[in-house]
Design an enzyme around this catalytic site. Sequence first.
Site, PDB file in Angstrom:
ATOM      1  CG  HIS A 101      54.680  46.600   9.186  1.00  0.00           C
ATOM      2  ND1 HIS A 101      55.764  45.824   8.884  1.00  0.00           N
ATOM      3  CD2 HIS A 101      53.616  45.763   9.222  1.00  0.00           C
ATOM      4  CE1 HIS A 101      55.371  44.571   8.723  1.00  0.00           C
ATOM      5  NE2 HIS A 101      54.074  44.497   8.922  1.00  0.00           N
ATOM      6  CG  ASP A 104      58.305  48.178   9.768  1.00  0.00           C
ATOM      7  OD1 ASP A 104      58.014  47.599  10.827  1.00  0.00           O
ATOM      8  OD2 ASP A 104      57.991  47.750   8.635  1.00  0.00           O
ATOM      9  CD  GLU A 232      51.824  38.772   4.018  1.00  0.00           C
ATOM     10  OE1 GLU A 232      52.069  39.959   3.733  1.00  0.00           O
ATOM     11  OE2 GLU A 232      52.529  38.090   4.778  1.00  0.00           O
ATOM     12  CD  GLU A 268      55.330  35.492   4.531  1.00  0.00           C
ATOM     13  OE1 GLU A 268      54.961  36.681   4.527  1.00  0.00           O
ATOM     14  OE2 GLU A 268      55.852  34.944   5.513  1.00  0.00           O
ATOM     15  CG  HIS A 271      52.092  33.490   5.468  1.00  0.00           C
ATOM     16  ND1 HIS A 271      51.601  34.764   5.409  1.00  0.00           N
ATOM     17  CD2 HIS A 271      53.144  33.529   6.330  1.00  0.00           C
ATOM     18  CE1 HIS A 271      52.322  35.551   6.196  1.00  0.00           C
ATOM     19  NE2 HIS A 271      53.272  34.823   6.748  1.00  0.00           N
ATOM     20  CG  ASP A 296      55.328  39.133   1.794  1.00  0.00           C
ATOM     21  OD1 ASP A 296      55.407  40.046   0.936  1.00  0.00           O
ATOM     22  OD2 ASP A 296      55.015  39.342   2.982  1.00  0.00           O
ATOM     23  CG  ASP A 307      55.739  33.118   8.965  1.00  0.00           C
ATOM     24  OD1 ASP A 307      56.214  32.614   7.939  1.00  0.00           O
ATOM     25  OD2 ASP A 307      55.247  34.258   9.005  1.00  0.00           O
ATOM     26  CG  ASP A 309      59.044  35.244   8.107  1.00  0.00           C
ATOM     27  OD1 ASP A 309      58.211  34.666   7.401  1.00  0.00           O
ATOM     28  OD2 ASP A 309      58.749  36.180   8.878  1.00  0.00           O
ATOM     29  CG  ASP A 338      57.682  39.018   5.358  1.00  0.00           C
ATOM     30  OD1 ASP A 338      58.469  39.266   6.290  1.00  0.00           O
ATOM     31  OD2 ASP A 338      56.452  38.967   5.499  1.00  0.00           O
TER      32      ASP A 338
HETATM   33  C1  XLS Z   1      53.826  37.926   9.080  1.00  0.00           C
HETATM   34  C2  XLS Z   1      53.599  38.619   7.834  1.00  0.00           C
HETATM   35  C3  XLS Z   1      53.957  40.104   7.846  1.00  0.00           C
HETATM   36  C4  XLS Z   1      53.324  40.789   6.672  1.00  0.00           C
HETATM   37  C5  XLS Z   1      53.213  42.265   6.796  1.00  0.00           C
HETATM   38  O1  XLS Z   1      53.813  36.712   9.154  1.00  0.00           O
HETATM   39  O2  XLS Z   1      54.292  37.955   6.820  1.00  0.00           O
HETATM   40  O3  XLS Z   1      55.324  40.289   7.887  1.00  0.00           O
HETATM   41  O4  XLS Z   1      54.006  40.492   5.496  1.00  0.00           O
HETATM   42  O5  XLS Z   1      52.475  42.653   7.893  1.00  0.00           O
HETATM   43 NI    NI Z   2      54.587  38.596   4.887  1.00  0.00          NI
HETATM   44 NI    NI Z   3      55.096  35.721   7.424  1.00  0.00          NI
END
Ligand code: XLS
Ligand code: NI
Ligand code: NI
Length: 438
Positions: A101, A104, A232, A268, A271, A296, A307, A309, A338
């Site tokens: 991003h 970042d 996404e 992802e 998600h 992702d 989420d 992750d 991710d």
């Molecule tokens: C958040 C998203 C984010 C995207 C990029 O849940 O996964 O990290 O991948 O903005």
């Molecule tokens: Ni993501």
């Molecule tokens: Ni995410």
Amino acid sequence: MSEIFANIPKIRYEGSDSKNPLAFKFYDPERVVLGKPMKDHLPFAMAWWHNLCAGGTDMFGRDTADKSFGAKKGTMAHARAKVDAGFEFMRKLGVEYFCFHDVDLMPEADDIKETNRRLDEISDYILSKMQETGIKCLWGTANMFGNPRFMNGAGSSNSADVFCFAAAQIKKALDLTVKFGGKGYVFWGGREGYETLLNTDVKFEQENIARLMRMAVDYGRSIGFTGDFYIEPKPKEPMKHQYDFDAATAIGFLRQYGLDKDFKMNIEANHATLAGHTFQHDLRISAINGMLGSIDANQGDCLLGWDTDEFPFNVYEATMCLYEVIKAGGLTGGFNFDAKCRRPSYTHEDMFESYILGMDTFALGLLKAAALIEDGRVDGFIKDRYSSYESGIGKKIVAGETTLAELAAYADELGAPALPGSGKQERLEGIVNQILFG
Ligand code: XLS
Ligand code: NI
Ligand code: NI
């Protein structure tokens, strides 16, 4: 230059018998699977935000991991230290891509002109590192969810000024993506959704998101971006309801607004499961619509409703993922981790071990998916299951050469049709287990 991760060696493949935590057990980049090297099936990417920025802060406590990399946080020196750390990290693991991003990369200033100046400075440095190492950019994006101005969304904001600010960020993030030669540009609609319909004009908000995306496509193409734009999908968090709920919803949106030629999906895992689907489901829906772009790579926790992750270690899911990817002819994008270490895994060594886990999991997924396809029993079963459409009345249906009246007359002759044949789910699940563990 001195190393940031001086105690971490280059990570090598040592095979499944290895007990070395800093070695790959399954990811053997040059090993040929279905005619091409593993590393070409699995273009892995590092997520700048989790790996180089996030230190484990949650709602109940501050950072546990030190991501200062020897510099004072919030400074441009720190931004450069993150670049040094990131490139050393990717080089040692053999990760060939990164995703980012805008925010970042450097500390955001109050004024966008100063932010953009900082982005120019840091992106020059990143570019020099890319040229030195051969590491590439998978995709870029703009963070349009963190700053308080985006509390009501970016493209979906009720404020036209906020909409313009989002446009400015996208423009710059596209410039950076092109500067880095990125393959894709992502829209994750973090706050593109609503908390209550009592204050929300859904139709207007969706039209505005489409307007913003259209302008992004037009600008991107005008500066030579030839890659894919991605949506996404995610159903919730941070908003109660997000417009890009899942792949099917996002694809419908893109078609409605004529954006489907320029966009694909970035799916992802976590998600998809939040949307009440399997990871494989959203991959399949994207693939059958010609829109499986990038992934992702992470996993959620079925006991938690958000989420998480996590780094992927579920080999069953990774296998079904690679099965979909291989069937779709591969990705135009790649596999972006991710994902973040759990908060108590706070050391630099944990950063490496988590990527080793993720890369080994997807390597296993690739090997097992290839074995499942070569075995052929599952694919063969599916083909047979629909064989009644290969001849006779079934063939006429598929060819569009019949009518409802003709089918009704056919059914009259039949009396009661025979049962459609066992689905054999348990047999097929057994085959998958046999491939995984046999
Ligand atoms: C958040 C998203 C984010 C995207 C990029 O849940 O996964 O990290 O991948 O903005
Ligand atoms: Ni993501
Ligand atoms: Ni995410």
